[in-house]
Design an enzyme around this catalytic site. Structure first.
Site, PDB file in Angstrom:
ATOM      1  N   LYS A  24      30.758  29.671  39.576  1.00  0.00           N
ATOM      2  CA  LYS A  24      32.010  28.659  39.984  1.00  0.00           C
ATOM      3  C   LYS A  24      31.721  27.256  39.926  1.00  0.00           C
ATOM      4  O   LYS A  24      30.177  26.966  39.875  1.00  0.00           O
ATOM      5  CB  LYS A  24      32.197  28.891  41.722  1.00  0.00           C
ATOM      6  CG  LYS A  24      32.906  30.276  41.910  1.00  0.00           C
ATOM      7  CD  LYS A  24      33.261  30.274  43.541  1.00  0.00           C
ATOM      8  CE  LYS A  24      34.328  31.237  43.848  1.00  0.00           C
ATOM      9  NZ  LYS A  24      33.480  32.451  43.641  1.00  0.00           N
ATOM     10  N   ASP A  83      32.605  33.457  52.070  1.00  0.00           N
ATOM     11  CA  ASP A  83      32.477  34.795  51.197  1.00  0.00           C
ATOM     12  C   ASP A  83      32.014  35.849  51.901  1.00  0.00           C
ATOM     13  O   ASP A  83      32.382  37.007  51.343  1.00  0.00           O
ATOM     14  CB  ASP A  83      31.860  34.585  49.877  1.00  0.00           C
ATOM     15  CG  ASP A  83      32.938  34.953  48.745  1.00  0.00           C
ATOM     16  OD1 ASP A  83      34.195  35.304  48.988  1.00  0.00           O
ATOM     17  OD2 ASP A  83      32.490  35.284  47.716  1.00  0.00           O
ATOM     18  N   ASP A  85      31.071  36.813  39.098  1.00  0.00           N
ATOM     19  CA  ASP A  85      31.428  36.217  40.118  1.00  0.00           C
ATOM     20  C   ASP A  85      32.431  37.118  41.162  1.00  0.00           C
ATOM     21  O   ASP A  85      32.608  36.972  42.081  1.00  0.00           O
ATOM     22  CB  ASP A  85      32.250  35.067  39.852  1.00  0.00           C
ATOM     23  CG  ASP A  85      32.537  34.045  41.267  1.00  0.00           C
ATOM     24  OD1 ASP A  85      31.406  33.762  42.137  1.00  0.00           O
ATOM     25  OD2 ASP A  85      33.527  33.470  41.545  1.00  0.00           O
ATOM     26  N   GLU A  92      31.571  39.873  42.185  1.00  0.00           N
ATOM     27  CA  GLU A  92      30.446  41.075  42.815  1.00  0.00           C
ATOM     28  C   GLU A  92      30.951  41.755  43.708  1.00  0.00           C
ATOM     29  O   GLU A  92      30.564  43.103  44.217  1.00  0.00           O
ATOM     30  CB  GLU A  92      29.324  40.529  42.950  1.00  0.00           C
ATOM     31  CG  GLU A  92      29.046  39.866  44.326  1.00  0.00           C
ATOM     32  CD  GLU A  92      29.697  38.626  44.544  1.00  0.00           C
ATOM     33  OE1 GLU A  92      29.640  38.157  45.777  1.00  0.00           O
ATOM     34  OE2 GLU A  92      30.399  38.043  43.568  1.00  0.00           O
ATOM     35  N   ARG A 119      33.799  43.200  44.589  1.00  0.00           N
ATOM     36  CA  ARG A 119      34.570  44.698  44.225  1.00  0.00           C
ATOM     37  C   ARG A 119      33.480  45.446  43.839  1.00  0.00           C
ATOM     38  O   ARG A 119      33.874  46.757  44.095  1.00  0.00           O
ATOM     39  CB  ARG A 119      35.665  44.359  43.297  1.00  0.00           C
ATOM     40  CG  ARG A 119      35.139  44.003  41.702  1.00  0.00           C
ATOM     41  CD  ARG A 119      36.209  43.702  40.955  1.00  0.00           C
ATOM     42  NE  ARG A 119      36.987  42.268  41.701  1.00  0.00           N
ATOM     43  CZ  ARG A 119      37.936  41.709  40.665  1.00  0.00           C
ATOM     44  NH1 ARG A 119      38.601  42.222  39.639  1.00  0.00           N
ATOM     45  NH2 ARG A 119      38.292  40.687  41.227  1.00  0.00           N
TER      46      ARG A 119
END
Length: 233
Positions: free
Chosen positions: A4, A15, A74, A76, A78
């Site tokens: 990001k 997150d 980015d 990760e 899932r």
């Protein structure tokens, strides 16, 4: 590596909000003494660059044996959530609900005060949505449209599944379709994408503070309360 921008990184401490929500809800269910069996699985990963970091183009073998081509490192969440859902399915519970700050696409679609909810069972999705409504947490159902599972299974030429959407649009739907690949199709499942409401970047409103909001904790506790009642299923 897929990293990001600096501004986008500033709120990434949130997150882990999905993990925090399910742990907090589990503790609340226990403290309330609700007569319901709850199994909580919390997959975690420290997604950092290093010589051993996952790279775009890598192929991973997931829990259960399916292979996945990584397109965006980015995304990760899932990957680890897929393993958790496969593990949860093995236990043959009555239902599964997962919570994750999964996609920026969901925040673009619904804003920062409404959670997305998707799943394979409309009755369960509605039950969760209604529970949220009773406790002041807004959830809006999004579809796993029929083309999304096809994309998940056919985009990669070297693995069973493609981890991330190749196209620009429909990111929240694609992510849910990816997760669905790891859920027993006979198991009612609901997925809550809380990327927008998990972190309040502005001032407090109602009962919601600035910063981490704890969104869906109340929804999950309300759902457990309903399911543990005399008519709960």
């Amino acid at each position: 590596l897929t990293i990001k921008t600096g501004v986008a990184m500033q709120t990434m401490k949130c997150d882990m909000a999905g993990a925090a929500a399910v742990v907090s809800a589990t503790l609340a269910v226990a403290e309330l003494g609700l007569p319901i069996a709850v199994t909580t699985i919390v997959p975690m990963a420290e997604n950092m660059p290093s010589g051993a970091a996952t790279r775009p183009g890598d192929v991973l073998t997931m829990y259960g044996g399916k292979t996945v081509e990584v397109l965006n490192t980015d995304a990760e969440g899932r990957l680890i959530l897929g393993d958790a859902l496969a593990l949860a399915s093995e236990a043959k519970p009555d239902l599964v609900v997962d919570v994750a700050t999964l996609t920026g696409a969901c925040e673009i679609a619904l804003g920062d005060r409404v959670c997305g909810i998707l799943g394979n069972d409309d009755a369960l999705v509605e039950k969760v949505r209604a529970a949220g409504g009773r406790v002041g947490e807004a959830l809006w159902q999004l579809p796993i449209s029929e083309e999304m599972p096809v994309k998940v299974r056919t985009y990669s030429k070297i693995a069973d599944l493609m981890q991330h959407n190749v196209d620009l649009y429909g990111g929240a739907l694609y992510a849910a379709a990816f997760l669905q690949e790891f859920v027993d199709p006979d198991l009612p499942w609901a997925h809550l994408d809380i990327a927008g409401p998990a972190f309040n970047k502005r001032g407090p409103f109602g009962h919601v503070p600035s910063g981490g909001t704890g969104v869906t904790v109340a929804t999950l506790v309300e759902l457990a309360t309903e399911l543990s009642g005399p008519s709960g299923t």
